[in-house]
Design an enzyme around this catalytic site. Structure first.
Site, PDB file in Angstrom:
ATOM      1  NE  ARG A  22      -4.492  -8.064  -1.389  1.00  0.00           N
ATOM      2  CZ  ARG A  22      -3.989  -7.725  -0.202  1.00  0.00           C
ATOM      3  NH1 ARG A  22      -2.707  -7.910   0.061  1.00  0.00           N
ATOM      4  NH2 ARG A  22      -4.759  -7.222   0.720  1.00  0.00           N
ATOM      5  CG  HIS A 190       0.368   0.643   8.387  1.00  0.00           C
ATOM      6  ND1 HIS A 190       1.043   0.214   9.477  1.00  0.00           N
ATOM      7  CD2 HIS A 190       0.325  -0.418   7.537  1.00  0.00           C
ATOM      8  CE1 HIS A 190       1.386  -1.037   9.310  1.00  0.00           C
ATOM      9  NE2 HIS A 190       0.978  -1.445   8.129  1.00  0.00           N
ATOM     10  CG  ASP A 263      -2.234  -0.482   4.338  1.00  0.00           C
ATOM     11  OD1 ASP A 263      -1.930  -1.342   3.492  1.00  0.00           O
ATOM     12  OD2 ASP A 263      -2.293  -0.743   5.559  1.00  0.00           O
TER      13      ASP A 263
HETATM   14  O1  DOR Z   1      -4.872  -4.379   7.053  1.00  0.00           O
HETATM   15  C1  DOR Z   1      -3.868  -4.729   6.472  1.00  0.00           C
HETATM   16  N1  DOR Z   1      -3.937  -5.405   5.314  1.00  0.00           N
HETATM   17  N2  DOR Z   1      -2.671  -4.443   6.990  1.00  0.00           N
HETATM   18  C2  DOR Z   1      -1.524  -4.932   6.466  1.00  0.00           C
HETATM   19  O2  DOR Z   1      -0.483  -4.623   6.970  1.00  0.00           O
HETATM   20  C3  DOR Z   1      -1.566  -5.851   5.334  1.00  0.00           C
HETATM   21  C4  DOR Z   1      -2.775  -5.623   4.532  1.00  0.00           C
HETATM   22  C5  DOR Z   1      -3.034  -6.698   3.524  1.00  0.00           C
HETATM   23  O3  DOR Z   1      -2.091  -7.109   2.837  1.00  0.00           O
HETATM   24  O4  DOR Z   1      -4.184  -7.103   3.381  1.00  0.00           O
END
Ligand code: DOR
Length: 384
Positions: A22, A190, A263
């Site tokens: 982020r 994923h 993820d």
């Molecule tokens: O759940 C998810 N969140 N899947 C994604 O592919 C992106 C990710 C995010 O960036 O929050």
């Protein structure tokens, strides 16, 4: 100083190739310092970070910013992943060569913008020139549009639009065909559903260059978690059914899925407190990656060696970096993990800025107690 590792596991540091740090742009959710600290506490000593930052990582300048900040503030090594297309538009390809020179290890469309077939084909051909990994988000948005959770019983019960398994399978089949046609390997991110597995088996038989990844939530949880509109269980792709959980475990055992990644997708408490359909998808996962993956060994799906391949050597291979290793002569980059320690994953244990995990305040077993990187030694989780 002597550290007793009796009854513990000594492992090379984990390599997690699916992490959302982020930073830049959404530092209220996470930043490079806190994200890599969460990684350290999870025993993850190398992370590859996804490009859906704000602005997205589609220029050498953003890549350099990430690497510089990681060097200054990071606890573990960071490998940036670049966007496939400029400005999250899914159209014009980014300059793979200049991004690679700046330090990216892969390109991806993970996040909210997804490459269409024509763009993905050009990306694979272009990536081949620069020996860059291509990580596909594996979602056909024309089939998943507006979906919130797995399509089926729960989407009907809760009155939420569902995401069908076909959205994932359509993208995976397309990517496998394009990998075959272009000869460029594709990494399938994923994976969550059982219907995708026969196509992986077929691709293996056909010698198609691919690697496949799943995440602990897809072999640990089912769609039942969303009952009561629990936004902590909202994730994309969505949590699926018991039979999907079983199929993912079988695919890991069969070697059709070779990589386990977190993820790690931090979102703030406020963002997850709003109405289900407005809450962003994603859950943090760096500190639960190893404890949850260890269940695969306990349940007999993988032996410890296979597990370390899924968490260390295979992901390193995907992004073409040398994995941490315990071999003599290598830089120290290892962890000590206590597989028997039971604890509650309270917010104070979570090092990430965000606490969005369905395992929040739940009991877990297994924790990293020591991490060593070169001359740096961290004794961790002393408060547990
Ligand atoms: O759940 C998810 N969140 N899947 C994604 O592919 C992106 C990710 C995010 O960036 O929050």
């Amino acid at each position: 100083k002597v550290f007793w590792a009796e009854e513990k596991w000594v492992l090379p540091g984990l390599v997690d190739i699916h992490v959302h740090l982020r930073d830049p742009g959404q530092e209220w959710k996470e930043d490079i310092e806190t994200g890599t600290k969460a990684a350290l506490y999870g025993g993850v000593l190398r992370v590859a970070c996804m490009p859906n930052t704000v602005p997205p990582n589609d220029t050498p300048e953003i890549t350099s910013y990430i690497l510089k900040k990681a060097e200054e503030k990071g606890y573990v090594k960071v490998y940036p992943i670049g966007c496939i297309t400029k400005g999250q538009k899914g159209e014009e390809l980014t300059e793979f060569g200049r991004l690679k020179e700046a330090g990216i290890v892969a390109v991806s469309d993970d996040g909210k913008w997804v490459a269409n077939s024509e763009v993905m084909k050009r990306a694979l051909l272009y990536a081949k020139q620069f020996n860059l990994a291509v990580i596909s988000h594996c979602e056909d948005p024309t089939l998943s549009q507006g979906g919130q959770i797995n399509e089926g019983f729960f989407s009907a019960k809760l009155g939420l639009k569902g995401i069908p398994w076909s959205a994932e399978v359509a993208a995976v089949v397309r990517d496998l065909l394009l990998a075959k046609e272009t000869g460029q390997p594709v990494h399938l991110a994923h994976l969550s559903c059982k219907e995708v597995i026969p196509f992986l088996r077929w691709a293996k038989e056909e010698d198609i260059p691919f690697t496949a990844e799943t995440c602990p939530h897809y072999f640990s949880l089912t769609e039942k978690e969303v009952e009561g509109y629990n936004t902590l269980a909202k994730v994309n792709p969505p949590l699926r059914k018991e039979e999907d959980v079983l199929a993912i475990k079988e695919a890991l055992k069969e070697g059709l899925i070779q990589v386990i990644a977190s993820d790690h997708a931090p979102h703030s408490v406020l963002e997850k407190e709003i109405e289900f359909s407005l809450a962003p998808p994603g859950m943090i996962g760096l500190q639960t990656l190893l404890p949850l993956s260890l269940n695969l060994v306990k349940e007999g799906w993988l032996n410890p060696l296979k597990l370390t391949e899924c968490l260390i050597t295979n992901p390193a291979k995907v992004i073409n970096v040398e994995p941490p290793s315990l071999k003599p002569g290598k830089k120290a980059e290892f962890i000590v993990f206590d597989p028997n320690k039971t604890y509650v994953l309270g917010p104070d244990i979570i090092q990430s800025k965000s606490k969005n995990t369905p395992f929040l305040n739940k009991e877990l077993k297994g924790i990293t107690v020591l991490a060593v990187i070169g001359e740096k030694i961290w004794e961790l989780n002393w408060a547990v």
